[in-house]
Design a protein around this motif. Sequence first.
Motif, PDB file in Angstrom:
ATOM      1  N   PRO A 153       0.807  -1.235   0.000  1.00  0.00           N
ATOM      2  CA  PRO A 153       0.000   0.000   0.000  1.00  0.00           C
ATOM      3  C   PRO A 153       0.830   1.271   0.000  1.00  0.00           C
ATOM      4  CG  PRO A 153       0.006  -1.008   2.177  1.00  0.00           C
ATOM      5  CD  PRO A 153       0.650  -2.002   1.255  1.00  0.00           C
ATOM      6  N   GLN A 154       2.110   1.165   0.356  1.00  0.00           N
ATOM      7  CA  GLN A 154       2.960   2.350   0.413  1.00  0.00           C
ATOM      8  C   GLN A 154       3.460   2.784  -0.962  1.00  0.00           C
ATOM      9  OE1 GLN A 154       3.633  -0.729   1.134  1.00  0.00           O
ATOM     10  NE2 GLN A 154       5.796  -1.149   1.552  1.00  0.00           N
ATOM     11  N   ALA A 155       3.211   1.999  -1.995  1.00  0.00           N
ATOM     12  CA  ALA A 155       3.667   2.354  -3.345  1.00  0.00           C
ATOM     13  C   ALA A 155       3.005   3.656  -3.793  1.00  0.00           C
ATOM     14  CB  ALA A 155       3.352   1.231  -4.320  1.00  0.00           C
ATOM     15  N   ARG A 156       3.806   4.554  -4.361  1.00  0.00           N
ATOM     16  CA  ARG A 156       3.288   5.864  -4.798  1.00  0.00           C
ATOM     17  C   ARG A 156       4.175   6.399  -5.914  1.00  0.00           C
ATOM     18  NH1 ARG A 156       4.047   8.369   0.804  1.00  0.00           N
ATOM     19  NH2 ARG A 156       4.041   6.157   1.291  1.00  0.00           N
ATOM     20  N   LEU A 157       3.626   7.345  -6.668  1.00  0.00           N
ATOM     21  CA  LEU A 157       4.403   8.013  -7.709  1.00  0.00           C
ATOM     22  C   LEU A 157       4.895   9.356  -7.194  1.00  0.00           C
ATOM     23  CD1 LEU A 157       2.340   7.302 -10.936  1.00  0.00           C
ATOM     24  CD2 LEU A 157       4.353   6.090 -10.069  1.00  0.00           C
ATOM     25  N   TYR A 158       6.090   9.711  -7.634  1.00  0.00           N
ATOM     26  CA  TYR A 158       6.692  10.991  -7.248  1.00  0.00           C
ATOM     27  C   TYR A 158       7.115  11.721  -8.509  1.00  0.00           C
ATOM     28  CZ  TYR A 158       9.928  14.341  -5.125  1.00  0.00           C
ATOM     29  OH  TYR A 158      10.575  15.496  -4.725  1.00  0.00           O
ATOM     30  N   GLY A 159       6.588  12.942  -8.683  1.00  0.00           N
ATOM     31  CA  GLY A 159       6.977  13.755  -9.829  1.00  0.00           C
ATOM     32  C   GLY A 159       6.185  13.498 -11.084  1.00  0.00           C
ATOM     33  N   ALA A 160       5.143  12.637 -11.003  1.00  0.00           N
ATOM     34  CA  ALA A 160       4.387  12.296 -12.206  1.00  0.00           C
ATOM     35  C   ALA A 160       3.258  13.271 -12.495  1.00  0.00           C
ATOM     36  CB  ALA A 160       3.817  10.885 -12.081  1.00  0.00           C
ATOM     37  N   SER A 161       2.768  13.976 -11.476  1.00  0.00           N
ATOM     38  CA  SER A 161       1.581  14.813 -11.654  1.00  0.00           C
ATOM     39  C   SER A 161       1.923  16.188 -12.223  1.00  0.00           C
ATOM     40  CB  SER A 161       0.857  14.997 -10.317  1.00  0.00           C
ATOM     41  OG  SER A 161      -0.197  15.933 -10.448  1.00  0.00           O
ATOM     42  N   GLU A 211       0.233  18.622 -11.807  1.00  0.00           N
ATOM     43  CA  GLU A 211      -0.324  19.569 -10.853  1.00  0.00           C
ATOM     44  C   GLU A 211       0.619  19.853  -9.689  1.00  0.00           C
ATOM     45  OE1 GLU A 211      -3.157  20.977 -11.708  1.00  0.00           O
ATOM     46  OE2 GLU A 211      -3.146  19.672 -13.478  1.00  0.00           O
ATOM     47  N   ASP A 212       1.802  19.251  -9.670  1.00  0.00           N
ATOM     48  CA  ASP A 212       2.696  19.496  -8.534  1.00  0.00           C
ATOM     49  C   ASP A 212       3.405  20.842  -8.689  1.00  0.00           C
ATOM     50  OD1 ASP A 212       4.842  19.207 -10.263  1.00  0.00           O
ATOM     51  OD2 ASP A 212       5.430  17.233  -9.546  1.00  0.00           O
ATOM     52  N   GLY A 213       4.308  21.136  -7.759  1.00  0.00           N
ATOM     53  CA  GLY A 213       4.907  22.465  -7.695  1.00  0.00           C
ATOM     54  C   GLY A 213       5.824  22.842  -8.832  1.00  0.00           C
ATOM     55  N   VAL A 214       6.236  21.869  -9.647  1.00  0.00           N
ATOM     56  CA  VAL A 214       7.104  22.179 -10.793  1.00  0.00           C
ATOM     57  C   VAL A 214       6.427  21.815 -12.111  1.00  0.00           C
ATOM     58  CG1 VAL A 214       9.240  21.955  -9.475  1.00  0.00           C
ATOM     59  CG2 VAL A 214       8.292  19.933 -10.604  1.00  0.00           C
ATOM     60  N   GLY A 215       5.134  21.537 -12.060  1.00  0.00           N
ATOM     61  CA  GLY A 215       4.414  21.192 -13.279  1.00  0.00           C
ATOM     62  C   GLY A 215       4.649  19.787 -13.766  1.00  0.00           C
ATOM     63  N   GLY A 216       5.149  18.941 -12.867  1.00  0.00           N
ATOM     64  CA  GLY A 216       5.465  17.570 -13.248  1.00  0.00           C
ATOM     65  C   GLY A 216       6.902  17.454 -13.729  1.00  0.00           C
ATOM     66  N   ASP A 217       7.481  16.280 -13.523  1.00  0.00           N
ATOM     67  CA  ASP A 217       8.874  16.046 -13.905  1.00  0.00           C
ATOM     68  C   ASP A 217       8.970  15.193 -15.158  1.00  0.00           C
ATOM     69  OD1 ASP A 217       9.933  17.419 -11.690  1.00  0.00           O
ATOM     70  OD2 ASP A 217       9.675  15.667 -10.412  1.00  0.00           O
ATOM     71  N   GLY A 218       9.996  15.454 -15.937  1.00  0.00           N
ATOM     72  CA  GLY A 218      10.280  14.613 -17.084  1.00  0.00           C
ATOM     73  C   GLY A 218      10.932  13.309 -16.679  1.00  0.00           C
ATOM     74  N   ALA A 219      11.396  13.237 -15.436  1.00  0.00           N
ATOM     75  CA  ALA A 219      11.944  12.006 -14.864  1.00  0.00           C
ATOM     76  C   ALA A 219      11.250  11.811 -13.525  1.00  0.00           C
ATOM     77  CB  ALA A 219      13.451  12.111 -14.684  1.00  0.00           C
ATOM     78  N   PHE A 220      10.363  10.819 -13.459  1.00  0.00           N
ATOM     79  CA  PHE A 220       9.603  10.614 -12.233  1.00  0.00           C
ATOM     80  C   PHE A 220       9.821   9.196 -11.713  1.00  0.00           C
ATOM     81  CE2 PHE A 220       6.866   9.326 -15.694  1.00  0.00           C
ATOM     82  CZ  PHE A 220       6.153   8.235 -15.216  1.00  0.00           C
ATOM     83  N   PHE A 221       9.301   8.922 -10.500  1.00  0.00           N
ATOM     84  CA  PHE A 221       9.686   7.718  -9.777  1.00  0.00           C
ATOM     85  C   PHE A 221       8.488   7.014  -9.143  1.00  0.00           C
ATOM     86  CE2 PHE A 221      12.994  10.812  -9.887  1.00  0.00           C
ATOM     87  CZ  PHE A 221      14.171  10.117 -10.064  1.00  0.00           C
ATOM     88  N   LEU A 222       8.592   5.707  -9.022  1.00  0.00           N
ATOM     89  CA  LEU A 222       7.705   4.933  -8.173  1.00  0.00           C
ATOM     90  C   LEU A 222       8.479   4.649  -6.897  1.00  0.00           C
ATOM     91  CD1 LEU A 222       5.500   1.877  -9.130  1.00  0.00           C
ATOM     92  CD2 LEU A 222       6.813   1.925  -7.019  1.00  0.00           C
ATOM     93  N   LEU A 223       7.959   5.117  -5.775  1.00  0.00           N
ATOM     94  CA  LEU A 223       8.624   4.956  -4.485  1.00  0.00           C
ATOM     95  C   LEU A 223       7.855   3.971  -3.613  1.00  0.00           C
ATOM     96  CD1 LEU A 223       9.412   8.708  -3.649  1.00  0.00           C
ATOM     97  CD2 LEU A 223      10.811   7.079  -4.949  1.00  0.00           C
ATOM     98  N   LEU A 233      14.389  13.059  -1.159  1.00  0.00           N
ATOM     99  CA  LEU A 233      13.679  13.906  -2.108  1.00  0.00           C
ATOM    100  C   LEU A 233      12.775  14.877  -1.367  1.00  0.00           C
ATOM    101  CD1 LEU A 233      12.647  11.105  -4.620  1.00  0.00           C
ATOM    102  CD2 LEU A 233      14.399  12.848  -5.020  1.00  0.00           C
ATOM    103  N   PRO A 234      12.664  16.123  -1.824  1.00  0.00           N
ATOM    104  CA  PRO A 234      11.763  17.077  -1.165  1.00  0.00           C
ATOM    105  C   PRO A 234      10.312  16.644  -1.338  1.00  0.00           C
ATOM    106  CG  PRO A 234      12.588  17.982  -3.221  1.00  0.00           C
ATOM    107  CD  PRO A 234      13.356  16.712  -2.979  1.00  0.00           C
ATOM    108  N   PRO A 235       9.509  16.681  -0.269  1.00  0.00           N
ATOM    109  CA  PRO A 235       8.125  16.209  -0.377  1.00  0.00           C
ATOM    110  C   PRO A 235       7.244  17.089  -1.255  1.00  0.00           C
ATOM    111  CG  PRO A 235       8.518  17.184   1.777  1.00  0.00           C
ATOM    112  CD  PRO A 235       9.850  17.085   1.105  1.00  0.00           C
ATOM    113  N   ASP A 236       7.509  18.385  -1.261  1.00  0.00           N
ATOM    114  CA  ASP A 236       6.688  19.320  -2.036  1.00  0.00           C
ATOM    115  C   ASP A 236       7.594  20.299  -2.800  1.00  0.00           C
ATOM    116  OD1 ASP A 236       4.015  18.474  -1.100  1.00  0.00           O
ATOM    117  OD2 ASP A 236       4.747  19.175   0.840  1.00  0.00           O
ATOM    118  N   PRO A 237       8.250  19.854  -3.854  1.00  0.00           N
ATOM    119  CA  PRO A 237       9.148  20.749  -4.596  1.00  0.00           C
ATOM    120  C   PRO A 237       8.365  21.868  -5.272  1.00  0.00           C
ATOM    121  CG  PRO A 237       8.786  18.722  -5.813  1.00  0.00           C
ATOM    122  CD  PRO A 237       8.160  18.519  -4.466  1.00  0.00           C
TER     123      PRO A 237
END
Length: 277
Positions: free
Chosen positions: A206-214, A216-228, A237-241
Motif C-alpha cells: 500500500p505504500q507504493a506511490r508516484l513521485y513527480g508524475a503529476s 499539478e505538482d509544484g514544478v508542473g510535473g517532472d520529465g523524470a519521475f519515480f515509483l517509491l 527527495l523534497p516532499p513538495d518541490p
Amino acid sequence: MAERMGFFTDTSVCIGCKACEVACKEWNDVPDDGFVFRATSYDNTGALGADTWRHVAFIEQSRVVRRQEEPPGPGERAGEPADGQEGIEGWLMSSDVCKHCTHAACLDVCPTGALFRTEFGTVVVQADVCNGCGYCVPACPYGVIDRRERDGRAFKCTMCYDRQLGGLEPACAKACPTDSIQFGPLDELRARAEERVERLRGEGRPQARLYGASPEDGVGGDGAFFLLLDEPEVYGLPPDPVVTTRDLPAMWRWAAGAALSLAGAVAVSFLSTRRGR
C-alpha cells in the motif's frame, strides 16, 4: 517540437547494481568522482553532482535486534548484531537523476543561455556556453545541478540528448538489467506507472506511490519521475518541490514600480529646486 520524452524509474525492481551509473559515465565521458566508502552506508558515490549524473541511492532500513547473546543457531549467521544493537532490516534502492522539470528554475536564472530546453522537452547544459556563474545551483529545487571544481562550469544529466537525436534510448536505460529505468514518451510512461502502482498495491504494497508524475505538482510535473515504496524524504527527495523562481515576475514588477517611483521623486525634487532659484 517532438513528442516529450522522459524517464520512469521503478524503484521496486531496482537491485542496486549501479550499471546505470557506469553506463552514464562511459557514454558521456563523466569523470571519476572518487568512489569513497562511507561508514554510514554501502553506497559508494553518495549523491548526484557534476561528476555523477545518475546515482543509485542505497537506503538501509535499520532495526534494533532483540535476542539473547548466544552462539548462532540454525539459520543464523555469526557476526550478526547483538541484542540491542542496530542491524539492517531491509533495503530501498533508487536510481536518482535530474528531473527535467516542466517549469525549470535553472532555465530562468541562466544568464548566458547555456541551459536550454530541447525538442524532446528535456533540459540540457551546453558546457561550452556556461560561464560558471553558479546561479542554476541554488535554483534547482532538487539539488541536482552542480559545478565542477576544476573549471566551475555546471553539469548534469542530459537524458543522453545525442543518443535521442540518433533514435537511441539513453545509456542508463539501455544498461538497466531489470527495466527499473524505463524511457519513452512521457504520457505513455505515466499511464504505465499508474498501472504499476495499482498492481503493487493489489499485491499488498500500500505504500507504493508516484513521485513527480503529476502535472499539478509544484514544478508542473517532472520529465523524470519515480515509483517509491516509502515517503519521498526517505529517499532524500523534497516532499513538495516548487519552482524556486516562481516569485520572480512579482519581484521584478515591484522593483520596476519602486524604480519608477524613485525616478519620479527625483524628478519632482529637481524641478522644485530649479523653480526655487
